[in-house]
Write a protein that holds these residues in place. Sequence first.
Motif, short mmCIF file in Angstrom:
data_model
loop_
_atom_site.label_atom_id
_atom_site.label_comp_id
_atom_site.label_asym_id
_atom_site.label_seq_id
_atom_site.Cartn_x
_atom_site.Cartn_y
_atom_site.Cartn_z
N VAL A 60 0.84 -1.20 0.00
CA VAL A 60 0.00 0.00 0.00
C VAL A 60 0.88 1.24 0.00
N GLY A 61 0.48 2.23 -0.81
CA GLY A 61 1.17 3.51 -0.80
C GLY A 61 2.40 3.61 -1.66
N GLN A 62 2.72 2.55 -2.39
CA GLN A 62 3.88 2.60 -3.29
C GLN A 62 3.56 1.84 -4.57
N PRO A 63 3.94 2.37 -5.70
CA PRO A 63 3.64 1.70 -6.97
C PRO A 63 4.43 0.40 -7.11
N LEU A 64 3.78 -0.58 -7.68
CA LEU A 64 4.41 -1.88 -7.91
C LEU A 64 4.22 -2.28 -9.36
N GLY A 65 5.34 -2.56 -10.04
CA GLY A 65 5.26 -3.04 -11.41
C GLY A 65 4.80 -4.49 -11.42
N VAL A 66 3.65 -4.75 -12.05
CA VAL A 66 3.11 -6.11 -12.04
C VAL A 66 3.22 -6.79 -13.41
N LEU A 67 3.36 -5.99 -14.47
CA LEU A 67 3.37 -6.57 -15.81
C LEU A 67 4.27 -5.73 -16.71
N ARG A 68 5.04 -6.41 -17.55
CA ARG A 68 5.86 -5.73 -18.55
C ARG A 68 5.62 -6.41 -19.90
N TRP A 69 5.77 -5.62 -20.96
CA TRP A 69 5.64 -6.22 -22.28
C TRP A 69 6.59 -5.54 -23.26
N LYS A 70 6.89 -6.26 -24.33
CA LYS A 70 7.76 -5.75 -25.37
C LYS A 70 7.24 -6.21 -26.73
N LEU A 71 7.14 -5.25 -27.62
CA LEU A 71 6.74 -5.53 -29.00
C LEU A 71 7.94 -5.21 -29.88
N ALA A 72 8.39 -6.17 -30.65
CA ALA A 72 9.55 -5.97 -31.53
C ALA A 72 9.26 -6.61 -32.88
N GLY A 73 9.59 -5.89 -33.93
CA GLY A 73 9.36 -6.44 -35.26
C GLY A 73 9.61 -5.41 -36.34
N LYS A 74 9.19 -5.74 -37.55
CA LYS A 74 9.36 -4.86 -38.70
C LYS A 74 8.06 -4.68 -39.48
N ASP A 75 6.94 -4.98 -38.82
CA ASP A 75 5.64 -4.84 -39.45
C ASP A 75 5.21 -3.37 -39.38
N GLU A 76 5.02 -2.74 -40.53
CA GLU A 76 4.68 -1.32 -40.57
C GLU A 76 3.31 -1.02 -39.97
N SER A 77 2.47 -2.03 -39.84
CA SER A 77 1.14 -1.81 -39.25
C SER A 77 1.24 -1.52 -37.75
#
Length: 228
Positions: free
Chosen positions: A71-88
């Motif tokens: 309580v009272g302090q931020p906690l990182g619960v999830l991380r993600w990474k998107l890597a590629g060469k798709d122009e979309s």
Amino acid sequence: LKSLSLKGDLNLLISDPSYDKIKLALPELADDYGSDLQFKYHPNLFKGPEAAKGGLETEIRLKDGGRAWPVGQPLGVLRWKLAGKDESFVPLSINCWPTPTGQGTTEVNIEYDLESDRLTLHDLTITIPLPDGFPSVGSHTGSYSVDPSTNALVWSIPLVSSSSDKSGSLEFTIDGEDTAAFFPVKVDFVAEGSLVGVGIDSVSSADGSESIVFSQEVTCTTDEYTIA
């Protein structure tokens, strides 16, 4: 597109100790990014079959149901990474087109187009390097200035969104006919929204008996965004 790397974090901040045992419901992703998008979870979280293969679970909860969140302090619960060469995957497309006139000058047309309806861009800045000389600017969206310290044209647009003006353009003419002199173009912005669509649908008590009012802030910023 030469390369794209997007990193994201989901941080949980509980300010009321009476709500230290909760779970978060996440929406399913609208787009299929395949193996280009990978998720990692805090070691204390429950991990289902999606997490085991690097996918997104639809629920964030502690694996020990009797344990409380800090309580009272931020906690990182999830991380993600998107890597590629798709122009979309690109949230904002930039087209810079210098054309030599054959008379010792170059006409430059540059335009942007918001490709992601999930984002609202604030303080968009597009910086175009210049050869020696001062540009003669014609029609343009937003405002512009010339930075003498970097010899660059700085094009500024305060707001870009799918509900207003999602595209814009600027034209200028300058002495010289070296088209390579106008690259790399650099882009900066701060955006509301998640590019991949990660967010919170609802929050409830750990046993699911009580729905909890919550707020969320979703932002996207640029670290390096260049067009060569």
